[in-house]
Motif scaffolding. Structure first.
Motif, PDB file in Angstrom:
ATOM      1  N   SER A 202       0.822  -1.133   0.048  1.00  0.00           N
ATOM      2  CA  SER A 202      -0.058  -0.021  -0.127  1.00  0.00           C
ATOM      3  C   SER A 202       0.955   1.261  -0.009  1.00  0.00           C
ATOM      4  O   SER A 202       0.485   2.207  -0.420  1.00  0.00           O
ATOM      5  CB  SER A 202      -1.004   0.034   1.240  1.00  0.00           C
ATOM      6  N   GLN A 203       2.125   1.282   0.459  1.00  0.00           N
ATOM      7  CA  GLN A 203       2.743   2.543   0.880  1.00  0.00           C
ATOM      8  C   GLN A 203       4.419   2.016   0.868  1.00  0.00           C
ATOM      9  O   GLN A 203       4.776   1.009   1.459  1.00  0.00           O
ATOM     10  CB  GLN A 203       2.357   3.261   1.845  1.00  0.00           C
ATOM     11  N   VAL A 204       5.142   2.742   0.261  1.00  0.00           N
ATOM     12  CA  VAL A 204       6.571   2.544   0.349  1.00  0.00           C
ATOM     13  C   VAL A 204       7.296   3.940   0.907  1.00  0.00           C
ATOM     14  O   VAL A 204       6.846   5.077   0.489  1.00  0.00           O
ATOM     15  CB  VAL A 204       7.554   2.118  -0.772  1.00  0.00           C
ATOM     16  N   GLU A 205       8.073   3.906   2.025  1.00  0.00           N
ATOM     17  CA  GLU A 205       8.775   5.033   2.636  1.00  0.00           C
ATOM     18  C   GLU A 205      10.145   5.099   2.505  1.00  0.00           C
ATOM     19  O   GLU A 205      10.638   3.968   2.726  1.00  0.00           O
ATOM     20  CB  GLU A 205       8.419   5.260   3.970  1.00  0.00           C
ATOM     21  N   LEU A 206      10.670   5.921   1.943  1.00  0.00           N
ATOM     22  CA  LEU A 206      12.332   6.030   1.667  1.00  0.00           C
ATOM     23  C   LEU A 206      12.862   7.225   2.924  1.00  0.00           C
ATOM     24  O   LEU A 206      12.416   8.104   3.050  1.00  0.00           O
ATOM     25  CB  LEU A 206      12.286   6.702   0.281  1.00  0.00           C
ATOM     26  N   THR A 207      13.968   6.487   3.339  1.00  0.00           N
ATOM     27  CA  THR A 207      14.848   7.399   4.068  1.00  0.00           C
ATOM     28  C   THR A 207      16.187   7.490   3.793  1.00  0.00           C
ATOM     29  O   THR A 207      16.698   6.348   3.648  1.00  0.00           O
ATOM     30  CB  THR A 207      14.844   6.936   5.665  1.00  0.00           C
ATOM     31  N   PHE A 208      16.884   8.537   3.749  1.00  0.00           N
ATOM     32  CA  PHE A 208      18.138   8.815   3.593  1.00  0.00           C
ATOM     33  C   PHE A 208      19.089   9.027   4.750  1.00  0.00           C
ATOM     34  O   PHE A 208      18.369   9.942   5.587  1.00  0.00           O
ATOM     35  CB  PHE A 208      18.553   9.865   2.479  1.00  0.00           C
ATOM     36  N   VAL A 209      20.041   8.604   5.083  1.00  0.00           N
ATOM     37  CA  VAL A 209      21.186   8.923   6.001  1.00  0.00           C
ATOM     38  C   VAL A 209      22.338   9.148   5.433  1.00  0.00           C
ATOM     39  O   VAL A 209      22.988   8.057   5.128  1.00  0.00           O
ATOM     40  CB  VAL A 209      21.008   7.863   7.407  1.00  0.00           C
ATOM     41  N   ALA A 210      22.819  10.180   5.330  1.00  0.00           N
ATOM     42  CA  ALA A 210      24.210  10.428   4.481  1.00  0.00           C
ATOM     43  C   ALA A 210      25.399  10.872   5.545  1.00  0.00           C
ATOM     44  O   ALA A 210      25.245  11.486   6.704  1.00  0.00           O
ATOM     45  CB  ALA A 210      24.006  11.610   3.273  1.00  0.00           C
ATOM     46  N   ASP A 211      26.507  10.444   5.098  1.00  0.00           N
ATOM     47  CA  ASP A 211      27.431  10.973   5.797  1.00  0.00           C
ATOM     48  C   ASP A 211      28.645  11.423   4.583  1.00  0.00           C
ATOM     49  O   ASP A 211      28.324  11.220   3.457  1.00  0.00           O
ATOM     50  CB  ASP A 211      28.292   9.981   6.658  1.00  0.00           C
ATOM     51  N   PRO A 212      29.867  12.097   5.037  1.00  0.00           N
ATOM     52  CA  PRO A 212      30.860  12.218   3.924  1.00  0.00           C
ATOM     53  C   PRO A 212      31.267  11.159   2.981  1.00  0.00           C
ATOM     54  O   PRO A 212      31.396  11.293   1.814  1.00  0.00           O
ATOM     55  CB  PRO A 212      31.869  12.940   4.704  1.00  0.00           C
ATOM     56  N   HIS A 213      31.063   9.930   3.400  1.00  0.00           N
ATOM     57  CA  HIS A 213      31.689   8.813   2.633  1.00  0.00           C
ATOM     58  C   HIS A 213      30.322   7.852   2.014  1.00  0.00           C
ATOM     59  O   HIS A 213      30.469   7.299   0.865  1.00  0.00           O
ATOM     60  CB  HIS A 213      32.715   7.943   3.132  1.00  0.00           C
ATOM     61  N   HIS A 214      29.465   7.891   2.856  1.00  0.00           N
ATOM     62  CA  HIS A 214      28.340   6.825   2.547  1.00  0.00           C
ATOM     63  C   HIS A 214      26.964   7.225   2.591  1.00  0.00           C
ATOM     64  O   HIS A 214      26.895   8.322   3.075  1.00  0.00           O
ATOM     65  CB  HIS A 214      28.628   5.540   3.673  1.00  0.00           C
ATOM     66  N   LEU A 215      26.008   6.814   1.740  1.00  0.00           N
ATOM     67  CA  LEU A 215      24.493   6.950   1.781  1.00  0.00           C
ATOM     68  C   LEU A 215      23.914   5.795   2.033  1.00  0.00           C
ATOM     69  O   LEU A 215      24.109   4.560   1.655  1.00  0.00           O
ATOM     70  CB  LEU A 215      24.219   7.516   0.580  1.00  0.00           C
ATOM     71  N   HIS A 216      23.059   5.679   3.297  1.00  0.00           N
ATOM     72  CA  HIS A 216      22.377   4.630   3.584  1.00  0.00           C
ATOM     73  C   HIS A 216      20.857   5.026   2.983  1.00  0.00           C
ATOM     74  O   HIS A 216      20.191   6.138   3.430  1.00  0.00           O
ATOM     75  CB  HIS A 216      22.237   4.683   5.387  1.00  0.00           C
ATOM     76  N   VAL A 217      20.441   3.989   2.493  1.00  0.00           N
ATOM     77  CA  VAL A 217      18.955   3.973   1.725  1.00  0.00           C
ATOM     78  C   VAL A 217      18.086   2.870   2.657  1.00  0.00           C
ATOM     79  O   VAL A 217      18.400   1.793   2.424  1.00  0.00           O
ATOM     80  CB  VAL A 217      18.977   3.698   0.302  1.00  0.00           C
ATOM     81  N   VAL A 218      17.356   3.543   3.313  1.00  0.00           N
ATOM     82  CA  VAL A 218      16.422   2.758   4.132  1.00  0.00           C
ATOM     83  C   VAL A 218      14.814   2.738   3.357  1.00  0.00           C
ATOM     84  O   VAL A 218      14.383   3.761   3.339  1.00  0.00           O
ATOM     85  CB  VAL A 218      16.379   3.053   5.602  1.00  0.00           C
TER      86      VAL A 218
END
Length: 261
Positions: free
Chosen positions: A195-211
């Motif tokens: 029914s729904q998808v939620e996207l969260t980004f958490v970035a640091d200088p070297h990496h991107l976390h895609v949740v």
């Protein structure tokens, strides 16, 4: 972008202030630059500190209740022990580093419904604080985030709203006390299963976390439940990855599951 008002801490006849941004558009990790311009009033004024802060609206859950509050998450002191003489003009230049975890407010030139972001000016006068007002700031995605967002568009996901929520994302090296969720309706082939998808980004200088979080409640699986995905890569790896393929594979796995772990 100009914030102009009389300083309430001084009363009638006091100095006025303009906070002027060179450009209100910025990306996480970049600098907001500009000047705080103070015009003297009828009498001399002594300002202990001139401060700028980034402020956004955050959803807070407390027991069974939810409410929104404005949260300051970055601050810069522009000046200390500033004396403003009657009728004189004073300009305080600033360079404000925008944290890499700053929530996005604009994608592909469109405002993300539900998001607010502002640069607040505060002046401290003999222990009292003039609370100031918010000068709107538009936060655009960095290149790696934009690459992921482009894949959502290419697959036919439809953006609905975004918000920031107090708390931490499990398993992610998060610095801020809140995180952003960007909400999408899934493509047509997944209707009735997701029914729904939620996207969260958490970035640091070297990496991107895609949740990713997929909500299957209300679909064909009556028990429903949420399913999560977590992808951590360097920014360069994110850009080299075929995110349309990654998202499609993940959605196929989510839609085929009959229980959430």
């Amino acid at each position: 972008m100009v914030l102009k008002r009389m300083l309430r801490a001084f009363g009638v006849g006091g100095p006025s202030v303009d906070t002027v941004l060179a450009n209100p558009n910025v990306r996480p990790g970049e600098l907001l630059t500009g000047e705080v311009r103070i015009a003297g009033g009828d009498t001399a004024a002594d300002i202990d500190q001139v401060k700028l802060s980034l402020v956004t609206r955050v959803e807070v859950e407390s027991g069974d209740n939810e409410y929104n509050r404005n949260v300051e998450f970055a601050r810069v002191v522009v000046g200390r022990q500033v004396q403003v003489h009657p009728g004189r003009q004073l300009a305080l230049p600033f360079r404000f580093p925008v944290p890499l975890e700053t929530p996005l407010t604009v994608v592909h030139g469109a405002h993300l419904h539900g998001m607010t972001m502002g640069l607040r000016t505060e002046l401290e006068v003999r222990g009292a604080i003039d609370p100031g007002d918010l000068d709107p700031v538009a936060v655009h995605p960095i290149r790696s985030q934009e690459h992921v967002l482009n894949a959502f568009g290419a697959l036919g996901f439809r953006f609905t709203r975004a918000d920031s929520e107090q708390g931490r994302v499990h398993g992610v090296p998060q610095q801020l006390p809140f995180y952003q969720e960007i909400e999408f309706l899934p493509p047509q082939q997944f209707h009735g299963r997701v029914s729904q998808v939620e996207l969260t980004f958490v970035a640091d200088p070297h990496h991107l976390h895609v949740v990713l979080e997929a909500d299957r409640r209300g679909g064909l699986f009556r028990q429903g439940g949420d399913t999560f995905g977590h992808f951590a890569m360097s920014h360069d790896e994110v850009i080299r990855t075929d995110w349309a393929a990654v998202l499609h594979q993940w959605m196929d796995q989510v839609a085929g599951r009959r229980s959430s772990r």
